[in-house]
Design an enzyme around this catalytic site. Structure first.
Site, PDB file in Angstrom:
ATOM      1  N   HIS A  12       0.858  -1.200   0.000  1.00 34.84           N
ATOM      2  CA  HIS A  12       0.000   0.000   0.000  1.00 34.84           C
ATOM      3  C   HIS A  12       0.884   1.237   0.000  1.00 34.84           C
ATOM      4  O   HIS A  12       1.295   1.738   1.051  1.00 34.84           O
ATOM      5  CB  HIS A  12      -0.914  -0.013   1.229  1.00 34.84           C
ATOM      6  CG  HIS A  12      -1.997   1.015   1.184  1.00 34.84           C
ATOM      7  ND1 HIS A  12      -3.333   0.682   1.212  1.00 34.84           N
ATOM      8  CD2 HIS A  12      -1.962   2.375   1.104  1.00 34.84           C
ATOM      9  CE1 HIS A  12      -4.069   1.791   1.160  1.00 34.84           C
ATOM     10  NE2 HIS A  12      -3.244   2.832   1.090  1.00 34.84           N
ATOM     11  N   HIS A  14       1.175   5.014  -2.227  1.00 25.37           N
ATOM     12  CA  HIS A  14       0.643   5.920  -3.248  1.00 25.37           C
ATOM     13  C   HIS A  14       1.778   6.643  -3.969  1.00 25.37           C
ATOM     14  O   HIS A  14       2.649   7.247  -3.328  1.00 25.37           O
ATOM     15  CB  HIS A  14      -0.277   6.957  -2.606  1.00 25.37           C
ATOM     16  CG  HIS A  14      -1.568   6.388  -2.103  1.00 25.37           C
ATOM     17  ND1 HIS A  14      -2.718   6.380  -2.855  1.00 25.37           N
ATOM     18  CD2 HIS A  14      -1.875   5.795  -0.916  1.00 25.37           C
ATOM     19  CE1 HIS A  14      -3.699   5.823  -2.147  1.00 25.37           C
ATOM     20  NE2 HIS A  14      -3.211   5.449  -0.974  1.00 25.37           N
ATOM     21  N   ASP A  16       1.719   9.453  -5.871  1.00 25.68           N
ATOM     22  CA  ASP A  16       1.753  10.903  -5.726  1.00 25.68           C
ATOM     23  C   ASP A  16       1.984  11.356  -4.290  1.00 25.68           C
ATOM     24  O   ASP A  16       2.231  12.542  -4.049  1.00 25.68           O
ATOM     25  CB  ASP A  16       0.495  11.561  -6.307  1.00 25.68           C
ATOM     26  CG  ASP A  16      -0.792  10.907  -5.846  1.00 25.68           C
ATOM     27  OD1 ASP A  16      -0.739   9.841  -5.191  1.00 25.68           O
ATOM     28  OD2 ASP A  16      -1.878  11.442  -6.137  1.00 25.68           O
ATOM     29  N   HIS A 197      -9.855   0.976  -0.135  1.00 22.45           N
ATOM     30  CA  HIS A 197      -9.694   1.788   1.068  1.00 22.45           C
ATOM     31  C   HIS A 197     -11.013   1.778   1.843  1.00 22.45           C
ATOM     32  O   HIS A 197     -12.047   2.189   1.309  1.00 22.45           O
ATOM     33  CB  HIS A 197      -9.394   3.245   0.705  1.00 22.45           C
ATOM     34  CG  HIS A 197      -7.992   3.518   0.287  1.00 22.45           C
ATOM     35  ND1 HIS A 197      -7.477   3.139  -0.927  1.00 22.45           N
ATOM     36  CD2 HIS A 197      -6.988   4.181   0.934  1.00 22.45           C
ATOM     37  CE1 HIS A 197      -6.232   3.545  -1.024  1.00 22.45           C
ATOM     38  NE2 HIS A 197      -5.897   4.175   0.100  1.00 22.45           N
ATOM     39  N   GLU A 200     -11.063   3.572   7.353  1.00 21.21           N
ATOM     40  CA  GLU A 200      -9.951   4.441   7.741  1.00 21.21           C
ATOM     41  C   GLU A 200     -10.426   5.589   8.615  1.00 21.21           C
ATOM     42  O   GLU A 200      -9.664   6.094   9.433  1.00 21.21           O
ATOM     43  CB  GLU A 200      -9.274   4.984   6.475  1.00 21.21           C
ATOM     44  CG  GLU A 200      -8.047   5.834   6.734  1.00 21.21           C
ATOM     45  CD  GLU A 200      -7.375   6.340   5.470  1.00 21.21           C
ATOM     46  OE1 GLU A 200      -6.281   6.909   5.578  1.00 21.21           O
ATOM     47  OE2 GLU A 200      -7.938   6.163   4.362  1.00 21.21           O
ATOM     48  N   ASP A 278       1.958   3.881   3.161  1.00 28.04           N
ATOM     49  CA  ASP A 278       0.870   4.689   2.610  1.00 28.04           C
ATOM     50  C   ASP A 278       1.446   5.752   1.679  1.00 28.04           C
ATOM     51  O   ASP A 278       1.251   5.704   0.465  1.00 28.04           O
ATOM     52  CB  ASP A 278       0.024   5.321   3.718  1.00 28.04           C
ATOM     53  CG  ASP A 278      -1.357   5.756   3.235  1.00 28.04           C
ATOM     54  OD1 ASP A 278      -1.733   5.415   2.102  1.00 28.04           O
ATOM     55  OD2 ASP A 278      -2.070   6.422   4.006  1.00 28.04           O
TER      56      ASP A 278
END
Length: 331
Positions: A12, A14, A16, A197, A200, A278
């Site tokens: 997991h 990202h 960006d 997702h 959370e 993350d």
């Protein structure tokens, strides 16, 4: 334990949220993109979420600056390569990178070109470093549901060529799964694996629906199954792996204190968990630091490390050939 030297797997992460601040400045200069500052410290401050972040939505504002830069093929390829390079340099041997292609079409790229550019960066890094990577395509819950079909169709031809799964991300509202049932079903029909997702930001029932309605095989975060027994039991009984991200979850106020992080309770109750960053830049972290927070923080040992590593191998969307390779790192 010195986690930097141990092989690690990240499921997991990202794209960006993991851009080097120096790269933002360099690419802005090369491509004549107007950014608020050329000072590396000021740029880093704009990209790293504060420790006292008030919410997930405040955390997500840190993605605005990378979004300005990631609008051409070369920049996307470079940023993907550099993320793979950063991961390889801390002995991550396999990583699944996720991103939302529709955030990168503002200057004329097609969704297909966006995906292709990121895959080029991943493949380039694989040829240089001892790391394998795959790509997860994220659909934005804040966009019209119909836009998810654009992502699913554009990524279809790259399945088994680097693209492995579909995801839903961004702000989490109650009951979002129902709206996305049809596009995610189509993605599964094409051969996409599914990670979502959910759970959370305080809504454990979203995890239950992500599994029941969307057939999620993995859940991003999943913290709040702790407050929803039905979701908790569904995750445990269906062997759904939770992609857990300690530093990020602390920043977004999913937890108030790392000592209350439920990963250890989940793990001890035989729920499958994996450890992840993350967002390496937004959370100012790496996977070695996340392992240190959890394994050393909760007095876990080498056997616990091996168990989490092997759980991550089995939960990965890698081919059996790559999974076999990953297993050998512990022999």
């Amino acid at each position: 334990m010195n986690f930097k030297n141990l092989p690690k797997i990240e499921l997991h992460c990202h794209l960006d949220g993991s851009v080097r601040p120096s790269t933002i400045i360099d690419l802005a200069s090369k491509n004549n993109v107007d950014i608020p500052s050329n000072d590396i410290n000021e740029i880093k401050e704009m990209m790293v979420a504060p420790k006292d972040c008030k919410s997930l939505d405040e955390y997500l504002k840190r993605f605005d600056l990378p979004g300005l830069i990631m609008q051409d093929k070369d920049s996307l390829e470079r940023i993907a390569f550099e993320l793979m390079e950063d991961a390889a340099n801390e002995n991550v041997v396999y990583i699944e990178i996720r991103f939302a292609p529709l955030l990168h079409i503002n200057k004329g790229l097609t969704t297909k070109e966006v995906i292709e550019s990121v895959l080029k960066g991943i493949k380039k890094a694989e040829s240089k470093y001892d790391i394998n990577g795959n790509l997860i395509l994220s659909c934005m819950r804040t966009m019209n549901v119909e836009t998810s079909y654009d992502v699913i169709e554009a990524g279809k031809e790259f399945l088994n060529k680097g693209v492995v799964a579909i995801d839903l991300c961004s702000s989490e509202n109650e009951g979002f799964s129902k709206a996305f049932e049809e596009p995610i079903a189509l993605a599964r029909e094409y051969g996409y694996r599914v990670t979502i997702h959910a759970g959370e930001t305080g809504i454990g029932e979203n995890v239950l629906e992500a599994i029941e309605i969307l057939k999620a095989e993995r859940i991003g975060h999943g913290i709040f199954i702790k407050d929803c027994k039905e979701a908790y039991d569904k995750v445990k009984n269906n062997n759904v792996t939770l992609e857990m991200c300690p530093t990020s979850n602390l920043q977004t106020k999913a937890i108030d204190n790392i000592n209350n992080y439920p990963l250890i309770n989940f793990y001890q109750d035989d729920i499958k968990v994996s450890l992840n960053t993350d967002n390496r830049t937004v959370s100012d972290t790496n996977l070695s630091a996340e392992y240190n927070i959890i394994l050393n923080g909760f007095n876990m040992d080498k056997d616990d490390y091996k168990r989490i590593y092997l759980n991550s191998v089995e939960a990965s969307f890698a081919s059996e050939e790559i999974r076999n390779k990953l297993r050998t790192h512990l022999i």
